[in-house]
Design an enzyme around this catalytic site. Structure first.
Site, PDB file in Angstrom:
ATOM      1  N   SER A   1       6.839  44.993 -84.859  1.00  0.00           N
ATOM      2  CA  SER A   1       6.252  44.518 -83.614  1.00  0.00           C
ATOM      3  C   SER A   1       7.163  43.421 -83.065  1.00  0.00           C
ATOM      4  CB  SER A   1       4.826  44.019 -83.853  1.00  0.00           C
ATOM      5  OG  SER A   1       4.223  43.621 -82.644  1.00  0.00           O
ATOM      6  N   SER A   2       6.611  42.345 -82.560  1.00  0.00           N
ATOM      7  CA  SER A   2       7.436  41.289 -81.964  1.00  0.00           C
ATOM      8  C   SER A   2       6.590  40.057 -81.702  1.00  0.00           C
ATOM      9  CB  SER A   2       8.025  41.781 -80.638  1.00  0.00           C
ATOM     10  OG  SER A   2       8.683  40.739 -79.948  1.00  0.00           O
TER      11      SER A   2
ATOM     12  N   TYR B   1       7.393  45.695 -72.425  1.00  0.00           N
ATOM     13  CA  TYR B   1       7.838  45.577 -73.820  1.00  0.00           C
ATOM     14  C   TYR B   1       6.814  44.800 -74.625  1.00  0.00           C
ATOM     15  CZ  TYR B   1      10.464  43.973 -77.883  1.00  0.00           C
ATOM     16  OH  TYR B   1      10.856  43.680 -79.169  1.00  0.00           O
TER      17      TYR B   1
ATOM     18  N   LYS C   1       4.406  46.241 -77.697  1.00  0.00           N
ATOM     19  CA  LYS C   1       4.402  45.656 -79.032  1.00  0.00           C
ATOM     20  C   LYS C   1       3.006  45.135 -79.395  1.00  0.00           C
ATOM     21  CE  LYS C   1       8.654  46.325 -80.332  1.00  0.00           C
ATOM     22  NZ  LYS C   1       8.963  47.217 -81.483  1.00  0.00           N
TER      23      LYS C   1
END
Length: 251
Positions: A142-143, A157, A161
Site C-alpha cells: 500500500s502506501s 493513486y 492504495k
C-alpha cells in the site's frame, strides 16, 4: 539460517526498485521467486540474474496484472515453472502514472491507475489463492498516501492504495480460516525511481528533514519487512497495514 527454504513466491512488479529488492530478499532467504514484469523486461532479467548469482532460483514472467487474462497466464506459467502451489504472494505492482488535478482526471486515467494499483491486487489474490498452502502469506504494498491523501495530483493513486489497505483487512478475515495471512506494508518516502520521476528534489529534502530519522527509506528496508511477514516468525500477524516511514506518521 535461511527462513524460506522450500518456499515459492510470486512478486508482481518485481523487476525494479522495491519489487526487485523484495524478489532478491526472498531469494536470499531461500525462496524460489517468480519475478513478474510488464514493461521492464531488462530489469526483470537483471533481477533474475542477480538472484541466480546469489545461488537462488528465479524466473521472469511477463504479465499485465491489471488484466485478468494476463493474471491467468502468470498463474499458468508459475505452475509450469514451480508446480501447482505457492507459499507467498506479494502484490507489489503499482504506480502513480502521472500527477493530475481533479479537473485533469478522465475515465481512461481513472481506469489505468485503479487497474494497476487495486484491480491487480484483487484479481491476483483471487487467482493465486487456490495455490496458496495452508500457511501461506499474502503481502500487499500500500502506501503512506493511503493514510494522508498523498501529495499534489495523486488523488487517484492515494485512493487506490486506500482501497488496497481496506482489501487487506477484508481478506485477512475471509482467508484466515484457510490459514492464509494477509498483511500490507505502507511505505513513506523511499528512495526509488518512483520519486526520481514524480517528486521534486526540494520536496524530498523537506519530507526527509521532517522525518524523525532525517532520511529517506531504502528499498531493502521494505524488502526486509516483507520477508519477515512471509516467514513463520510472523505466524500470528494478519490484517495489519504496517507503516514504514521513519516515524513521519504513526498508526
Amino acid at each position: 539460517m535461511k527462513k524460506l527454504i522450500g518456499k515459492i513466491a510470486v512478486v508482481t512488479g518485481g523487476s525494479r526498485d522495491i519489487g526487485r529488492a523484495i524478489s532478491v530478499k526472498l531469494a536470499i532467504e531461500g525462496a524460489k521467486v517468480v519475478v513478474n514484469y510488464f514493461n521492464s523486461e531488462i530489469g526483470a532479467k537483471e533481477t533474475v540474474e542477480e538472484i541466480k548469482a546469489l545461488g537462488g532460483e528465479a524466473v521472469a514472467i511477463k504479465a499485465d496484472v491489471s488484466k485478468l487474462t494476463d493474471i491467468e497466464k502468470l498463474k499458468t506459467q508459475t505452475i509450469v515453472a514451480f508446480g501447482n502451489r505457492i507459499d507467498i504472494l506479494v502484490n507489489n505492482a503499482g504506480g502513480l502514472i502521472a500527477r493530475k488535478s481533479l479537473q485533469e482526471l478522465d475515465e481512461s486515467f481513472y481506469d489505468l491507475v485503479l487497474g494497476v494499483n487495486f484491480k491487480s491486487t484483487v484479481f491476483a489474490t483471487q487467482a493465486f489463492m487456490p495455490l496458496l498452502n495452508d500457511r501461506g502469506a499474502i503481502i500487499n504494498i500500500s502506501s503512506q498516501a493511503a493514510r494522508d491523501g498523498g501529495g499534489a495530483g495523486s488523488s487517484l493513486y492515494a485512493s487506490s492504495k486506500g482501497a488496497v489497505t481496506t482489501f487487506t483487512r477484508a481478506m485477512a478475515k475471509e482467508l484466515g480460516s484457510k490459514g492464509i495471512r494477509v498483511n500490507a506494508i505502507c511505505p513513506g518516502l523511499i528512495g526509488t525511481k518512483f520519486h526520481d520521476d514524480f517528486t521534486k528534489d526540494a520536496i524530498r529534502e523537506k519530507v526527509a528533514g521532517a522525518t524523525p530519522l532525517r532520511r529517506e527509506g531504502k528499498a531493502k528496508e521494505v524488502a526486509d519487512l516483507v520477508a519477515y511477514l512471509a516467514t513463520n516468525e510472523s505466524s500470528f500477524i494478519t490484517g495489519n497495514n504496517i507503516d514504514i516511514n521513519g516515524g513521519l506518521a504513526f498508526s
